[in-house]
Scaffold this motif. Structure first.
Motif, PDB file in Angstrom:
ATOM      1  N   LEU A 195     -32.855 -65.040 -10.406  1.00  0.00           N
ATOM      2  CA  LEU A 195     -32.805 -66.486 -10.215  1.00  0.00           C
ATOM      3  C   LEU A 195     -33.710 -67.196 -11.211  1.00  0.00           C
ATOM      4  N   GLY A 196     -34.884 -66.606 -11.472  1.00  0.00           N
ATOM      5  CA  GLY A 196     -35.848 -67.250 -12.357  1.00  0.00           C
ATOM      6  C   GLY A 196     -35.306 -67.476 -13.755  1.00  0.00           C
ATOM      7  N   THR A 197     -34.734 -66.426 -14.370  1.00  0.00           N
ATOM      8  CA  THR A 197     -34.205 -66.568 -15.732  1.00  0.00           C
ATOM      9  C   THR A 197     -32.988 -67.488 -15.783  1.00  0.00           C
ATOM     10  N   LEU A 198     -32.130 -67.380 -14.760  1.00  0.00           N
ATOM     11  CA  LEU A 198     -30.945 -68.239 -14.738  1.00  0.00           C
ATOM     12  C   LEU A 198     -31.345 -69.703 -14.587  1.00  0.00           C
ATOM     13  N   ILE A 199     -32.292 -69.956 -13.704  1.00  0.00           N
ATOM     14  CA  ILE A 199     -32.716 -71.339 -13.479  1.00  0.00           C
ATOM     15  C   ILE A 199     -33.461 -71.880 -14.699  1.00  0.00           C
ATOM     16  N   TYR A 200     -34.262 -71.046 -15.338  1.00  0.00           N
ATOM     17  CA  TYR A 200     -34.950 -71.506 -16.549  1.00  0.00           C
ATOM     18  C   TYR A 200     -33.927 -71.898 -17.614  1.00  0.00           C
ATOM     19  N   ALA A 201     -32.848 -71.116 -17.723  1.00  0.00           N
ATOM     20  CA  ALA A 201     -31.782 -71.448 -18.666  1.00  0.00           C
ATOM     21  C   ALA A 201     -31.139 -72.778 -18.302  1.00  0.00           C
ATOM     22  N   LEU A 202     -30.941 -73.011 -16.999  1.00  0.00           N
ATOM     23  CA  LEU A 202     -30.353 -74.273 -16.551  1.00  0.00           C
ATOM     24  C   LEU A 202     -31.271 -75.454 -16.852  1.00  0.00           C
ATOM     25  N   ILE A 203     -32.583 -75.215 -16.745  1.00  0.00           N
ATOM     26  CA  ILE A 203     -33.545 -76.274 -17.034  1.00  0.00           C
ATOM     27  C   ILE A 203     -33.541 -76.612 -18.530  1.00  0.00           C
ATOM     28  N   GLN A 204     -33.464 -75.574 -19.373  1.00  0.00           N
ATOM     29  CA  GLN A 204     -33.524 -75.785 -20.815  1.00  0.00           C
ATOM     30  C   GLN A 204     -32.211 -76.284 -21.411  1.00  0.00           C
ATOM     31  N   ALA A 205     -31.101 -75.996 -20.728  1.00  0.00           N
ATOM     32  CA  ALA A 205     -29.791 -76.365 -21.268  1.00  0.00           C
ATOM     33  C   ALA A 205     -29.644 -77.860 -21.562  1.00  0.00           C
ATOM     34  N   LEU A 230     -30.787 -65.999 -21.793  1.00  0.00           N
ATOM     35  CA  LEU A 230     -31.480 -65.987 -20.503  1.00  0.00           C
ATOM     36  C   LEU A 230     -30.501 -66.137 -19.351  1.00  0.00           C
ATOM     37  N   ALA A 231     -29.510 -67.002 -19.528  1.00  0.00           N
ATOM     38  CA  ALA A 231     -28.488 -67.164 -18.498  1.00  0.00           C
ATOM     39  C   ALA A 231     -27.746 -65.850 -18.277  1.00  0.00           C
ATOM     40  N   LEU A 232     -27.443 -65.149 -19.359  1.00  0.00           N
ATOM     41  CA  LEU A 232     -26.740 -63.861 -19.256  1.00  0.00           C
ATOM     42  C   LEU A 232     -27.583 -62.830 -18.521  1.00  0.00           C
ATOM     43  N   VAL A 233     -28.876 -62.760 -18.861  1.00  0.00           N
ATOM     44  CA  VAL A 233     -29.776 -61.831 -18.177  1.00  0.00           C
ATOM     45  C   VAL A 233     -29.829 -62.147 -16.675  1.00  0.00           C
ATOM     46  N   VAL A 256     -27.574 -63.688 -14.805  1.00  0.00           N
ATOM     47  CA  VAL A 256     -26.294 -63.360 -14.161  1.00  0.00           C
ATOM     48  C   VAL A 256     -26.178 -61.854 -13.937  1.00  0.00           C
ATOM     49  N   VAL A 257     -26.567 -61.056 -14.939  1.00  0.00           N
ATOM     50  CA  VAL A 257     -26.498 -59.594 -14.807  1.00  0.00           C
ATOM     51  C   VAL A 257     -27.389 -59.107 -13.666  1.00  0.00           C
ATOM     52  N   LEU A 258     -28.611 -59.627 -13.602  1.00  0.00           N
ATOM     53  CA  LEU A 258     -29.528 -59.230 -12.528  1.00  0.00           C
ATOM     54  C   LEU A 258     -28.995 -59.631 -11.163  1.00  0.00           C
ATOM     55  N   LEU A 259     -28.355 -60.785 -11.067  1.00  0.00           N
ATOM     56  CA  LEU A 259     -27.800 -61.223  -9.786  1.00  0.00           C
ATOM     57  C   LEU A 259     -26.588 -60.383  -9.392  1.00  0.00           C
ATOM     58  N   ILE A 260     -25.814 -59.915 -10.382  1.00  0.00           N
ATOM     59  CA  ILE A 260     -24.699 -59.014 -10.084  1.00  0.00           C
ATOM     60  C   ILE A 260     -25.227 -57.695  -9.517  1.00  0.00           C
ATOM     61  N   VAL A 261     -26.314 -57.175 -10.131  1.00  0.00           N
ATOM     62  CA  VAL A 261     -26.951 -55.960  -9.610  1.00  0.00           C
ATOM     63  C   VAL A 261     -27.486 -56.210  -8.203  1.00  0.00           C
TER      64      VAL A 261
END
Length: 463
Positions: free
Chosen positions: A207-217, A230-233, A235-240
């Motif tokens: 969540l942290g990396t995805l949200i940081y990507a959303l903040i920076q986008a 960062l968004a890709l990382v 998403v991959v972690l959330l899939i796991v």
């Protein structure tokens, strides 16, 4: 101390705590334009002030209940409230955007414990027969505080400083803390299940990396390598995380609950409606101040009628559900919400009273949809799974709000002249309508059962 006084004190503390949490989700919106100007950042970049708060709050929800049972509900709630008060002071002292973002994350972390732990204290104190009457009281902070936020925030920004939108939490929080320390009894569970460390360890960086990507986008654009990598990382972690949680017998997030049609459909509607509503509440005050030159206080007054519409919806809900049934009620209210949101986007320069009328419409139509979805979501969930279901539902709604704000902030940021361009804000408001459109499409997949409709009518009438 009498049992009656004890119950009143518990309700008082819960209402005060939830009032601060609910108001803090919207009180900042009318100050974002001023904050951005003082810190020298574009309007789209100020979305991080809201996103960090909501995300931090959402990430605490899954562990809040377990910590309350393990370490004591009173101790955990007092620690969370103390953190919230301290973070509010630090937000007021922030000297740049980065510091404010960090302190808002800390503030959200404290706020994330209020609802799960506070609700567990309420449900342990009040019997099932007392809860329908109780619900009429505890809905006050949920309905009133978000609407009061823009008005109170607008007044403080115009009359004093944006920093006072955080300082105002201090006296309310201290009173609640004193009452809690005196009146609330400590409670621990004798047997607490193991903590899902693996799930929590995956959810934090995911969540942290995805949200940081959303903040920076909104600031750097979606094509920036830092954003999409960062968004890709994330998403991959959330899939796991999904895979791990499905295999765990006692998961932090029980994703198997999505096998239940009512819970799955209504949770998705809750997520998309949160994206549309929170996105609109973020975009509208920025647009009104930056593009139309309206004061923060007048902006708050224009947004307040949404709460009046929500209160009207709560009174009409039993009658509406009985007359229409859940499927027709949801489809009609969602369609009405789409129309209202679209009109807001098209006629933003209309007379303020026209806009206020549309805001009432938002409260009435979307209020019906959101209330009906919440009633139906847990209709077929068993009592042993209720805690997991409410946690998963709330996490999904909070995440929906984050996605809505981030995407609509990106729409605003795509215009190089965003500070004064009305068109960019209109497109963003149109994006809010599109999120509600996703709710409508999702509802079309819902197959209504006769027994569910009858149960909903009984619950709506009693609640």
């Amino acid at each position: 101390m009498s049992e009656s006084l004890y119950k009143k004190m518990i309700v008082t503390v819960y209402v005060m705590s939830m009032f601060m949490v609910a108001m803090d989700a919207t009180i900042v919106n009318v100050a974002l334009s001023t904050i951005g100007a003082e810190f020298g950042v574009p309007a789209s970049a100020t979305s991080a002030v809201n996103i960090g708060y909501v995300v931090s709050l959402a990430m605490m929800l899954p562990i809040a209940g377990w910590m309350g049972d393990r370490f004591g509900s009173k101790r955990v709630l007092m620690s969370a409230l103390s953190t919230f008060i301290m973070a509010s002071v630090l937000c007021g002292f922030a000297e740049n955007q980065w510091m404010l973002n960090v302190f808002r994350i800390l503030q959200g972390a404290g706020a994330g414990f209020f609802a799960p732990v506070g609700m567990s204290i309420l449900f342990r104190t009040f019997s099932p027969e007392e809860r329908p009457k109780l619900s009429r009281v505890i809905i006050v902070p949920i309905a009133l505080a978000p609407a009061l936020g823009p008005i109170v925030g607008g007044y403080l920004v115009d009359a004093l400083s944006w920093r006072w939108i955080f300082y105002i939490n201090v006296p309310i929080g201290l009173v609640a803390l004193v009452l809690m320390s005196i009146y609330i009894k400590e409670r621990k569970e004798a047997s607490v299940g193991r903590f899902d460390l693996k799930g929590f360890a995956l959810s934090l960086p995911g969540l942290g990396t995805l949200i940081y990507a959303l903040i920076q986008a909104p600031v750097k654009g979606w094509s920036d390598p830092q954003v999409y990598l960062l968004a890709l990382v994330g998403v991959v972690l959330l899939i796991v995380l999904v895979k791990v949680e499905l295999q765990d017998q006692a998961p932090m997030l029980n994703l198997r609950l999505f096998e239940d049609q009512s819970f799955r459909v209504m949770s998705l509607i809750g997520m998309f409606s949160a994206a549309g509503l929170f996105g609109m509440l973020y975009v509208f005050p920025l647009m009104y101040q930056n593009a139309l030159g309206v004061s923060a206080f007048q902006t708050g007054l224009t947004m307040f009628p949404e709460a009046l519409g929500l209160m009207v919806a709560s009174q009409l809900m039993p009658w509406s559900l009985k007359k229409l049934g859940i499927r027709r009620l949801m489809l009609l209210s969602l369609f009405g919400s789409i129309v209202i949101f679209t009109l807001l986007a098209l006629f933003v320069e209309a007379n303020p009273w026209v806009i206020r009328g549309l805001m009432i419409g938002v409260g009435i139509f979307l209020g019906h949809a959101v209330t009906a979805s919440q009633i139906t979501a847990f209709q077929t969930i068993s009592k042993p799974q209720m805690s997991q279901a409410t946690t998963l539902h709330n996490v999904q709604k909070r995440f929906g709000g984050v996605i809505g704000v981030a995407i609509l902030a990106s729409v605003i940021g795509s215009d190089s002249s965003e500070a004064s361009s009305l068109v960019a804000y209109q497109w963003a408001l149109g994006g809010s309508a599109m999120f509600i459109g996703l709710c409508f499409i999702t509802m079309l997949t819902f197959k209504e059962r006769k027994d569910t409709t009858e149960q909903n009518e009984v619950k709506a009438a009693s609640g």
